[in-house]
Design an enzyme around this catalytic site. Structure first.
Site, PDB file in Angstrom:
ATOM      1  N   ASP A   1      -1.294   1.507  -3.801  1.00 23.74           N
ATOM      2  CA  ASP A   1      -2.126   0.458  -4.414  1.00 23.74           C
ATOM      3  C   ASP A   1      -3.494   1.009  -4.826  1.00 23.74           C
ATOM      4  OD1 ASP A   1      -2.952   0.694  -1.741  1.00 23.74           O
ATOM      5  OD2 ASP A   1      -3.577  -1.396  -1.619  1.00 23.74           O
TER       6      ASP A   1
ATOM      7  N   ASP B   1      -6.086   2.485  -3.509  1.00 25.57           N
ATOM      8  CA  ASP B   1      -7.395   2.408  -2.838  1.00 25.57           C
ATOM      9  C   ASP B   1      -7.722   3.717  -2.122  1.00 25.57           C
ATOM     10  OD1 ASP B   1      -5.507   1.990  -0.849  1.00 25.57           O
ATOM     11  OD2 ASP B   1      -6.522   0.272   0.068  1.00 25.57           O
TER      12      ASP B   1
ATOM     13  N   SER C   1       0.808  -1.214   0.000  1.00 19.63           N
ATOM     14  CA  SER C   1       0.000   0.000   0.000  1.00 19.63           C
ATOM     15  C   SER C   1       0.850   1.278   0.000  1.00 19.63           C
ATOM     16  CB  SER C   1      -0.960  -0.047   1.182  1.00 19.63           C
ATOM     17  OG  SER C   1      -1.818   1.058   1.154  1.00 19.63           O
TER      18      SER C   1
HETATM   19 MG    MG Z   1      -3.644   1.480   0.097  1.00 22.71          MG
END
Ligand code: MG
Length: 467
Positions: A238, A240, A93
Site C-alpha cells: 500500500d 507507505d 499492506s
Molecule cells: Mg503498508
C-alpha cells in the site's frame, strides 16, 4: 479485532461480506453521520470489501466519498486536506494476496488510537450500531484528483530545482501495488529517469510478495546494477513503506535510510527530536547524539509512532521496516515522501547513496530467545527491571539497555508466543554474542529451570540487517 495496523484477515475466511458490513456499521457509528473518504489498494477482493464498507457506513448515516485506488498515505493526506470527518482505507499492506483489511483513519488522516479502536470494537461486539431511518441513509460520491493533490503536496516539501538538475535515474519496484499510481509520475516531475519493475496493478502480486524483504529484491538489485541507476526503491503493497537499494545493488535497511534522513533533518532543524520504536537500530540514537538531540522511544507500531509525534509535536519519525514519518507533510509513514527526501539529500550533498549510508556507524546484530510461560512474563519483566535500574533502561516496551562502548540490547516478551526475545547490537560480533549470552542467563534464572520448547534456532547472527 484490531491488530497493529487495522483489521486484517484472509478473504472469505476471516473477512466475509457480513463481517465487513458489521465492522463498517460500528465504524460509521463511531463517526456519527459524518463525511468519510474511502480508498483501496490493488487487491482483487477490494470490490467485495468496498461494497461492504460502503453499505455499513451509509446505513449508519455517513456519506461516503470513494477516492478509488490509491496509496494509503494518499488517502490519509486527502482525509485531512479535504476536511473529511474520517476515512477508511481498504488494504492488507504487506500481507500476501489472500489477505485484505481495513484501516480506520481519523480526520487528520492518522489511524485511530487504541482507545478509539476499543470504542468501535465495543459497538461491534455489543451489536450497538446506530442504524438510521431510511431518509437519513448516506450517499456515495466519487472523489477525483486525490493522486495529483498528494503528489503536488510532496513535491512542495523539497527543493525541486536542485533535484531536477541532477537528472537522477531511479529503479522503482512497486510490487504490482498502488505505488505505481503516484511515484513514477512524481519522479518524472522531479526530472528523474524512471525504470519500473512490477508496475502493473495486480491483486495477485505476480512479481514478488508485497513485503519488501532483502530476499524478494534480487530483480531490483540486478536492475540497479545493470542499468547503472543512482538507486532502487521497493515499496510494500500500500506504498507507505520503502526499502532502498544503493547504486552498488546493496539493500539498505529501513533504520539506516531513516538515520540518513534524520541526520539531514536535525542539521537543518536544531533542537528538534525524533520518534522511533525501541526496535530501531542504535544508529538512530547515534545520529541524534551527534546533533545533541534526543530520541523519543515508543512501543513497536506505526500508529503509536504517529500518535507520539502528535502528542509531543515532533516533526520526524521512523521505523526499521522502512516507514518514515515526515511531519511537515503528515505524521504518518509515506513511501513517496521518503523518496523525495532521499533525492533532496543526494542532490544537496552531491554524493552517492552508498557513500552517504556507509558514513553511518555500522553494527553487528545478534538475536536470541528463551522460553517463558505467558503467566510468568510480567513477573520476569519486573525482576529484570529491578536488576538493571542503575543502567537507566528504556522500559516503554520490554527493556532496552545502552552501554558506554556503543552496544545495546533489547529484551522483550513476545506478544504471541511464550518466549522472551533478545536483540543485541554492537561494534563487534563477539560483543553482541556476549550480551545475548549474559542476558539470556540472567533471564533464565528469573524464569526458573524452564527449557526452550521451540524448534526455531535460539540464536541468529545478522550483519547490518533488521532486528
Ligand atoms: Mg503498508
Amino acid at each position: 479485532m484490531f491488530g497493529t495496523n487495522g483489521i486484517r484477515g484472509v478473504v472469505n475466511r476471516d473477512f466475509k461480506p457480513e463481517f465487513t458490513t458489521k465492522v463498517a456499521e460500528a465504524i460509521g457509528t463511531f463517526f456519527e453521520q459524518s463525511e468519510i473518504i474511502i480508498g483501496c489498494d490493488g487487491r482483487s477482493s477490494n470490490v467485495m470489501l468496498k461494497s461492504g464498507v460502503t453499505s455499513g457506513l451509509v446505513a449508519t448515516g455517513c456519506s461516503v466519498y470513494d477516492a478509488g485506488l490509491a496509496p494509503t498515505p494518499c488517502i490519509q493526506y486527502a482525509a485531512r486536506s479535504h476536511r473529511f470527518g474520517g476515512g477508511v482505507m481498504i488494504t492488507a499492506s504487506h500481507n500476501p494476496a489472500e489477505y485484505n483489511g481495513i484501516k480506520v483513519l481519523g480526520k487528520d488522516g492518522v489511524e485511530v488510537s487504541r482507545r478509539e479502536e476499543i470504542k468501535i470494537e465495543n459497538t461491534f461486539f455489543r451489536n450497538k450500531a446506530d442504524r438510521v431511518e431510511w431518509q437519513k441513509v448516506g450517499r456515495r460520491s466519487i472523489l477525483d484528483g486525490v493522486l495529483e493533490d498528494y503528489m503536488d503536496a510532496i513535491i512542495g516539501h523539497v527543493r525541486v530545482n536542485d533535484i531536477r538538475k541532477r537528472r537522477f535515474h531511479v529503479v522503482l519496484d512497486s510490487a504490482n501495488g498502488v505505488a505505481s499510481l503516484v511515484s513514477p509520475r512524481m519522479l518524472r516531475e522531479l526530472g528523474c529517469r524512471v525504470t519500473s519493475l512490477n508496475a502493473d496493478l495486480s491483486g495477485e502480486f505476480p512479481g514478488r510478495t508485497p513485503e519488501p524483504r532483502p530476499e524478494n529484491l534480487s530483480d531490483l538489485r540486478k536492475t540497479v546494477r545493470m542499468t547503472g541507476a543512482h538507486f532502487g526503491v521497493a515499496f510494500d503493497g500500500d506504498a507507505d513503506r520503502t526499502i532502498f537499494v544503493d547504486e552498488t545493488g546493496e539493500v539498505q535497511w529501513g533504520d539506516r535510510t531513516f538515520a540518513l534522513i534524520e541526520d539531514h533533518f536535525l542539521a537543518g532543524n536544531p533542537g528538534e527530536k525524533v520518534v522511533t520504536p525501541v526496535s530501531s537500530s542504535q544508529v538512530v540514537r547515534d545520529v541524534a547524539e551527534k546533533h545533541e538531540s534526543n530520541v523519543i522511544w515508543t512501543k513497536v507500531g506505526s500508529t503509536i509512532v504517529s500518535h507520539t509525534m502528535k502528542k509531543t509535536r515532533t516533526k520526524l519519525g521512523g521505523e526499521e521496516n522502512g516507514g518514515v514519518f515526515y511531519g511537515p507533510h503528515q505524521p504518518v509513514r509515506d513511501g513517496a515522501m521518503t523518496i523525495a527526501l532521499i533525492l533532496e539529500i543526494m542532490a544537496r550533498s552531491n554524493r552517492k547513496l552508498s557513500k552517504l549510508l556507509n558514513d553511518l556507524p555500522r553494527y553487528y546484530i545478534k538475536k536470541g530467545k528463551i522460553h517463558c510461560p505467558n503467566a510468568q512474563k510480567d513477573l520476569v519483566l519486573e525482576r529484570l527491571n529491578d536488576s538493571v535500574k542503575q543502567l537507566e533502561p528504556e522500559t516503554v516496551d520490554g527493556v532496552k539497555l545502552w552501554f558506554s562502548d556503543g552496544s545495546s540490547i533489547l529484551i522483550r516478551p513476545s506478544g504471541t508466543e511464550p518466549v522472551y526475545r533478545f536483540y543485541a547490537e554492537a561494534r563487534t560480533i563477539e560483543k553482541a554474542s556476549r550480551l545475548i549470552t549474559l542476558y539470556k542467563r540472567k533471564l533464565q534464572a528469573f524464569v526458573g529451570s524452564t527449557r526452550s520448547e521451540s524448534k526455531e534456532p535460539e540464536e541468529t547472527t545478522i550483519e547490518n540487517l533488521p532486528m
